[in-house]
Design an enzyme around this catalytic site. Sequence first.
Site, PDB file in Angstrom:
ATOM      1  N   ARG A 182      30.677 -26.095   2.660  1.00  0.00           N
ATOM      2  CA  ARG A 182      29.221 -26.018   2.549  1.00  0.00           C
ATOM      3  C   ARG A 182      28.729 -24.990   3.562  1.00  0.00           C
ATOM      4  NH1 ARG A 182      24.948 -30.799   4.240  1.00  0.00           N
ATOM      5  NH2 ARG A 182      24.782 -29.623   6.168  1.00  0.00           N
ATOM      6  N   TYR A 240      17.648 -27.040   8.943  1.00  0.00           N
ATOM      7  CA  TYR A 240      18.570 -28.118   8.621  1.00  0.00           C
ATOM      8  C   TYR A 240      20.016 -27.580   8.531  1.00  0.00           C
ATOM      9  CZ  TYR A 240      21.575 -31.059   6.106  1.00  0.00           C
ATOM     10  OH  TYR A 240      22.689 -31.766   5.779  1.00  0.00           O
ATOM     11  N   ASP A 297      23.191 -27.256   0.808  1.00  0.00           N
ATOM     12  CA  ASP A 297      22.280 -28.402   0.832  1.00  0.00           C
ATOM     13  C   ASP A 297      20.857 -27.922   1.128  1.00  0.00           C
ATOM     14  OD1 ASP A 297      21.029 -30.844   1.147  1.00  0.00           O
ATOM     15  OD2 ASP A 297      22.447 -31.636   2.628  1.00  0.00           O
ATOM     16  N   HIS A 327      18.349 -30.003   1.218  1.00  0.00           N
ATOM     17  CA  HIS A 327      17.820 -31.125   2.000  1.00  0.00           C
ATOM     18  C   HIS A 327      16.360 -31.436   1.683  1.00  0.00           C
ATOM     19  CE1 HIS A 327      18.090 -33.872   5.526  1.00  0.00           C
ATOM     20  NE2 HIS A 327      19.347 -33.890   5.135  1.00  0.00           N
ATOM     21  N   GLU A 376      22.446 -28.995  -3.479  1.00  0.00           N
ATOM     22  CA  GLU A 376      22.224 -30.416  -3.167  1.00  0.00           C
ATOM     23  C   GLU A 376      20.772 -30.708  -2.826  1.00  0.00           C
ATOM     24  OE1 GLU A 376      24.950 -31.766  -0.198  1.00  0.00           O
ATOM     25  OE2 GLU A 376      23.566 -33.294   0.536  1.00  0.00           O
ATOM     26  N   GLU A 428      22.088 -39.095  -1.912  1.00  0.00           N
ATOM     27  CA  GLU A 428      22.468 -39.696  -0.621  1.00  0.00           C
ATOM     28  C   GLU A 428      21.423 -40.670  -0.101  1.00  0.00           C
ATOM     29  OE1 GLU A 428      22.993 -35.934   1.566  1.00  0.00           O
ATOM     30  OE2 GLU A 428      21.368 -36.586   2.868  1.00  0.00           O
ATOM     31  N   ARG A 444      25.513 -38.608  -5.528  1.00  0.00           N
ATOM     32  CA  ARG A 444      25.983 -38.649  -4.135  1.00  0.00           C
ATOM     33  C   ARG A 444      25.772 -40.001  -3.445  1.00  0.00           C
ATOM     34  NH1 ARG A 444      27.271 -35.145  -0.806  1.00  0.00           N
ATOM     35  NH2 ARG A 444      25.657 -35.442   0.771  1.00  0.00           N
ATOM     36  N   ASP A 453      27.056 -40.038  10.150  1.00  0.00           N
ATOM     37  CA  ASP A 453      26.443 -41.364  10.282  1.00  0.00           C
ATOM     38  C   ASP A 453      27.078 -42.389   9.343  1.00  0.00           C
ATOM     39  OD1 ASP A 453      24.762 -39.261   8.882  1.00  0.00           O
ATOM     40  OD2 ASP A 453      23.823 -41.025   8.019  1.00  0.00           O
ATOM     41  N   GLU A 481      32.296 -35.550   0.612  1.00  0.00           N
ATOM     42  CA  GLU A 481      31.892 -34.879   1.851  1.00  0.00           C
ATOM     43  C   GLU A 481      32.697 -35.457   3.014  1.00  0.00           C
ATOM     44  OE1 GLU A 481      27.793 -35.507   2.871  1.00  0.00           O
ATOM     45  OE2 GLU A 481      27.792 -33.900   4.353  1.00  0.00           O
ATOM     46  N   TRP A 533      11.924 -33.643   5.653  1.00  0.00           N
ATOM     47  CA  TRP A 533      13.035 -33.188   6.478  1.00  0.00           C
ATOM     48  C   TRP A 533      14.314 -33.381   5.688  1.00  0.00           C
ATOM     49  CZ3 TRP A 533      17.615 -35.230   8.384  1.00  0.00           C
ATOM     50  CH2 TRP A 533      18.339 -34.339   9.226  1.00  0.00           C
TER      51      TRP A 533
HETATM   52  C1  GCO Z   1      24.548 -34.363   4.238  1.00  0.00           C
HETATM   53  C2  GCO Z   1      23.295 -35.006   4.701  1.00  0.00           C
HETATM   54  C3  GCO Z   1      23.214 -35.356   6.145  1.00  0.00           C
HETATM   55  C4  GCO Z   1      21.953 -36.184   6.390  1.00  0.00           C
HETATM   56  C5  GCO Z   1      22.244 -37.285   7.329  1.00  0.00           C
HETATM   57  C6  GCO Z   1      21.052 -38.190   7.529  1.00  0.00           C
HETATM   58  O1  GCO Z   1      24.506 -33.821   3.154  1.00  0.00           O
HETATM   59  O2  GCO Z   1      25.547 -34.466   4.932  1.00  0.00           O
HETATM   60  O3  GCO Z   1      22.182 -34.368   4.162  1.00  0.00           O
HETATM   61  O4  GCO Z   1      23.346 -34.278   7.005  1.00  0.00           O
HETATM   62  O5  GCO Z   1      20.915 -35.405   6.848  1.00  0.00           O
HETATM   63  O6  GCO Z   1      23.344 -37.996   6.871  1.00  0.00           O
HETATM   64  O7  GCO Z   1      21.424 -39.363   8.166  1.00  0.00           O
HETATM   65 MG    MG Z   2      22.697 -33.817   2.163  1.00  0.00          MG
END
Ligand code: GCO
Ligand code: MG
Length: 402
Positions: free
Chosen positions: A148, A160, A210, A212, A236, A262, A283, A316, A339, A402
Amino acid sequence: MSTIERAEVFVASPGRTFVTLRITTSDGVTGLGDATLNGRELAVASYLQDHLVPLLIGKDPARIEDMWQYLYKGAYWRRGPVTMTAISAVDTALWDIKGKVAGLPVYQLLGGRSRDGVMVYSHASGTDVPSLLDDVQRYLDLGYKAVRAQAAVPDVGGTYGVRKGTVYEPAASTLPDEQPWDTEAYLRFAPTYLDAVRERFGFGFHLLHDVHHRLTPIEAARFGKRVEDAQLFWMEDPTPAENQEAFRLIRQHTTTPLAVGEVLTSIWDVQHLITEQLIDYVRTTVVHAGGITHLRRIFDLAALYQVRTGSHGATDLSPVSLAAAVHIDIAVPNFGIQEYMGHVDETAEVFRSGVTFADGMLHPCEEPGLGVEYDEKAAERFPYEPRYLPVARRLDGSVHDW
Ligand code: GCO
Ligand code: MG
């Protein structure tokens, strides 16, 4: 009959915060579940501790589907990330226990292998185009088959996806960091570095990006169309996922594949996206979308519509989630990509995971269950430290996604 004797909730910050559930049966078998909801961790810890743990004691750990229905329907209140993350942790821990009792790795309980390994992508980033290109090179040298790419938008600042330390970690401050955002600058700049990556390294690997959640549907359509020559594996989260019909508009304008999910937590959240064939990759994850039981259900629905899997795997998501994801990924017929960002060394001191990386792929371990151990003593060295995700503000000061 074996029963659930104990359920413990651990909150620790080995490098970053993780909430972990450990269930112990009357036969002394333990199972782990990840319950981490980035930036809102204590809400899930309380949901588990105050509302679910009392319901688990004395129940049959073997009745996984029944437990899922009991916790989901029994809540009355439907879906939502806090509820679904708590249910996920219980479900994952029960699959871990079932594997240990059967003497089989969890993927065997899901039907066995559909493939030899799980293709993963990691995050290359840069504060400018040359440093991004160096980082892509680094991942290709490590054997990744998919990368990525994200770079900081010149003159705008905090974009981001740009890494500061060894591992990208957005939840880094004790109060939310405020980052500037300029859509037009991003739309002008991002396609140029995706082209630069292809010019330098060619097309022998998968390239991902991404967005985001930052664009409107028509902006996302413009972006997807502009980057078609870079042949992305996916674009993404081009636009916030709550408005599912938006993806139809994007699709009408571009053949760039779309990945979403996600932040979505149930099969009902992705039903329309999948059945209307508005996306290419879903995702959703083990930790936020109802555990192994529910994620498998989502992936089976997706398979009917040729939508492939692409589970979220940021820092996370704890090593427990990652191991569970690899067991599912290796088993389901419609796996797409996983990922994989890895974790910092402190995390590995607390979670011992048997998942291995080789030639751009992850491999589950052959231990019974998920193959992850939680070292409670080591965790005590890393007390909970609150951290928030950033927020984005447009140049006029208003809040952006965000
Ligand atoms: C990704 C995600 C993360 C998120 C994060 C938020 O594609 O890996 O967008 O970077 O921002 O997991 O908790
Ligand atoms: Mg993401």
